[in-house]
Design a protein around this motif. Sequence first.
Motif, short mmCIF file in Angstrom:
data_model
loop_
_atom_site.label_atom_id
_atom_site.label_comp_id
_atom_site.label_asym_id
_atom_site.label_seq_id
_atom_site.Cartn_x
_atom_site.Cartn_y
_atom_site.Cartn_z
N LYS A 1 18.85 76.24 17.81
CA LYS A 1 18.54 77.16 18.91
C LYS A 1 17.06 77.45 18.96
CE LYS A 1 22.77 79.96 18.54
NZ LYS A 1 23.26 80.16 19.91
N SER A 2 16.60 77.89 20.15
CA SER A 2 15.19 78.31 20.26
C SER A 2 15.00 79.64 19.55
CB SER A 2 14.82 78.48 21.73
OG SER A 2 15.50 79.61 22.27
N ILE A 3 13.82 79.83 19.00
CA ILE A 3 13.54 81.09 18.30
C ILE A 3 13.56 82.26 19.29
CG2 ILE A 3 11.01 80.92 18.48
CD1 ILE A 3 11.06 82.04 15.49
N SER A 4 13.17 81.99 20.55
CA SER A 4 13.15 83.09 21.53
C SER A 4 14.58 83.57 21.78
CB SER A 4 12.49 82.63 22.83
OG SER A 4 13.19 81.53 23.36
N GLN A 5 15.54 82.68 21.94
CA GLN A 5 16.91 83.12 22.16
C GLN A 5 17.48 83.75 20.91
OE1 GLN A 5 19.99 80.35 23.80
NE2 GLN A 5 21.36 81.32 22.34
N THR A 6 17.23 83.15 19.75
CA THR A 6 17.81 83.65 18.50
C THR A 6 17.33 85.07 18.20
OG1 THR A 6 17.78 81.36 17.71
CG2 THR A 6 18.25 83.06 16.08
N PRO B 1 12.61 74.29 17.90
CA PRO B 1 13.10 75.68 17.93
C PRO B 1 12.01 76.72 17.72
CG PRO B 1 14.62 74.31 16.68
CD PRO B 1 13.44 73.43 17.02
N GLN B 2 11.03 76.41 16.90
CA GLN B 2 10.00 77.40 16.57
C GLN B 2 8.97 77.57 17.69
OE1 GLN B 2 10.50 79.25 14.15
NE2 GLN B 2 12.04 78.04 13.06
N ASP B 3 9.01 76.69 18.69
CA ASP B 3 8.04 76.84 19.79
C ASP B 3 8.51 77.93 20.73
OD1 ASP B 3 6.91 74.65 18.64
OD2 ASP B 3 7.64 73.20 20.13
N GLU B 4 7.64 78.89 21.03
CA GLU B 4 8.04 80.03 21.87
C GLU B 4 8.46 79.59 23.27
OE1 GLU B 4 8.12 83.12 19.24
OE2 GLU B 4 8.73 83.03 21.35
N ASN B 5 7.94 78.43 23.77
CA ASN B 5 8.27 78.09 25.16
C ASN B 5 9.45 77.13 25.26
OD1 ASN B 5 7.19 75.78 24.21
ND2 ASN B 5 5.46 75.69 25.61
N THR B 6 10.13 76.90 24.14
CA THR B 6 11.30 76.01 24.18
C THR B 6 12.43 76.63 24.99
OG1 THR B 6 10.77 74.98 22.07
CG2 THR B 6 13.09 74.93 22.75
N LEU C 1 18.22 85.86 8.90
CA LEU C 1 19.31 85.51 9.81
C LEU C 1 18.81 84.61 10.94
CD1 LEU C 1 21.10 88.97 9.87
CD2 LEU C 1 22.20 86.78 9.29
N VAL C 2 17.63 84.92 11.46
CA VAL C 2 17.05 84.06 12.51
C VAL C 2 16.84 82.65 11.97
CG1 VAL C 2 14.93 83.64 13.84
CG2 VAL C 2 15.96 85.93 13.81
N ALA C 3 16.26 82.57 10.77
CA ALA C 3 15.94 81.24 10.19
C ALA C 3 17.20 80.43 9.94
CB ALA C 3 15.16 81.43 8.89
N VAL C 4 18.23 81.07 9.40
CA VAL C 4 19.43 80.30 9.02
C VAL C 4 20.22 79.89 10.26
CG1 VAL C 4 21.15 82.14 8.72
CG2 VAL C 4 21.11 80.21 7.13
N GLU C 5 20.22 80.77 11.28
CA GLU C 5 20.95 80.42 12.51
C GLU C 5 20.26 79.27 13.22
OE1 GLU C 5 23.89 81.45 12.97
OE2 GLU C 5 24.22 82.62 14.77
N ILE C 6 18.92 79.28 13.24
CA ILE C 6 18.18 78.18 13.87
C ILE C 6 18.40 76.88 13.11
CG2 ILE C 6 15.86 77.28 14.25
CD1 ILE C 6 15.00 80.12 15.03
N ALA C 7 18.40 76.97 11.78
CA ALA C 7 18.56 75.75 10.97
C ALA C 7 19.91 75.09 11.23
CB ALA C 7 18.41 76.09 9.49
N ASP C 8 20.95 75.93 11.44
CA ASP C 8 22.29 75.37 11.66
C ASP C 8 22.51 74.89 13.09
OD1 ASP C 8 24.41 77.49 9.49
OD2 ASP C 8 23.02 75.87 9.06
N THR C 9 21.82 75.50 14.05
CA THR C 9 22.17 75.25 15.46
C THR C 9 21.08 74.57 16.27
OG1 THR C 9 21.27 77.38 16.16
CG2 THR C 9 23.62 77.35 15.54
#
Length: 479
Positions: free
Chosen positions: A92-97, A313-318, A82-90
Amino acid sequence: MFDQVSHFIGGVPVAEGPLFPVYDPVTGTVVRQVHEADRAVVDRAVSAARTALPAWAALPVAERARWMRRLADAIEERFEDLVAVEIADTGKSISQTRTLDIPRGAANFRAFAEIAAQRPESTYHLPGALSYTVRKPLGVVAVVVPWNLPFLLMTWKLGPALVAGNTVVVKPSENTPGSAAVLAEIAAGIGLPPGVLNVVHGFGGGSTGQFLVEHDGVDAVTFTGESRTGSSIMRSVADRVKPVSFELGGKNAGVVFADADLEAAVEGAVRSVFTNGGQVCLCTERLYVERPVFEEFADRLAERAGHLVFGRPQDENTTMMPMISAEHRDKVLSYYDLAKTEGAKVLAGGGVPAFGDDRDGGYYVEPTVLTGLPAESRVNREEIFGPVCHITPFDAEAEAVALANDSEYGLAATVWTTDLSRAHRVAQRLDAGLVWVNTWYLRDLRTPFGGVKLSGIGREGGVHSLDFYSEPTTITIKL
Ligand SMILES: O=C(O)C(=O)/C=C/C=C/O
């Protein structure tokens, strides 16, 4: 995962309809293809929901609550997908997702399982008579959800709708179909009775969304999105007087008094203006700051805006994400250009970041802080839905309240002050459905949630959601 996204009808995937692309907002490249549902596919989804309704509505609420908990548990088992697919569509940063978007999916289902299972019923006693109520589900509910918090907002509606005994047809945004597709797989995986949850993909007006809301087999509509789309849905359902639950647009104000904890107010404004790239209906786009602290507040907010991190998105400090689409990016930039044309002072941002890599093909805009425009400027009146705010100084409390209330919207507001009496006095005078004092987006899922004026109709949250998704019958017996 999900190179091609199918509809989900009667418990099975339905790969029908022309394909349309979904783009990765980080790079502007195609991330997946999605089938668009025509009227016939929408009709099959509504029929599947209708067929499933009697058995689902007949279940004891405790059994439906158990299904909600099973969904929550299964969401947690598919957390990384779910994290991966939501980030791919939006984008978003991984930290928020990982901390907001997906955890709230499980939390929403669990919250409404408990609220429904624990909800007391009422009886009313008169001399010689007893009254009580029984609640029945609305029936087949159309759930039309937006692209900004796709999974959070879809599950925020599905929890109460399903636990109240309705069956649903979900129409995710055409920009963000992925997490709904995963939820469909999750539902099939736990054996949710076929037809209880259906998902159809496509566009809004003239496409799937319109076909769904105007379908005679749909008994009610719940929608989160732009106010003008809400108006359009109202027109579509007017002849049948279908119940609607709308969480619509906003032009949210923040009021900062000189006695505020200024660092807290600046930090709060950074969150409330720039979270999710400003693409949250609750975000602050108008700030009113008492004159003695105006310069310092504006300088500190502008400085913080300049230090938001445009990582991937995959960077923790984004901490800064792209806009959802080229179209929305262009809309946000058109307000940046309008502000400059109207003579705004640009304290931060105002343009497009240059990366020198594949992100230049994405939909990024600079976090922007403006001042110097009059209250009647379109920048101060129209929802921009991007990482931008305008700051205006004020001299008196009554003036600040009047400025904040001078809007066609009334969803959320923030008040920053250390004066307890003033906090309550101002919060009660603001024309908004939600007022946060010395904080922002601190959520108790039991509270009424929604807006006034153009910001919507009705309230979600706790029993308020259950009240929308069910109709009471009052029965009075002569003793
Ligand atoms: O936090 C919530 O429950 C919610 O509904 C957030 C809505 C945000 C809309 O943009």
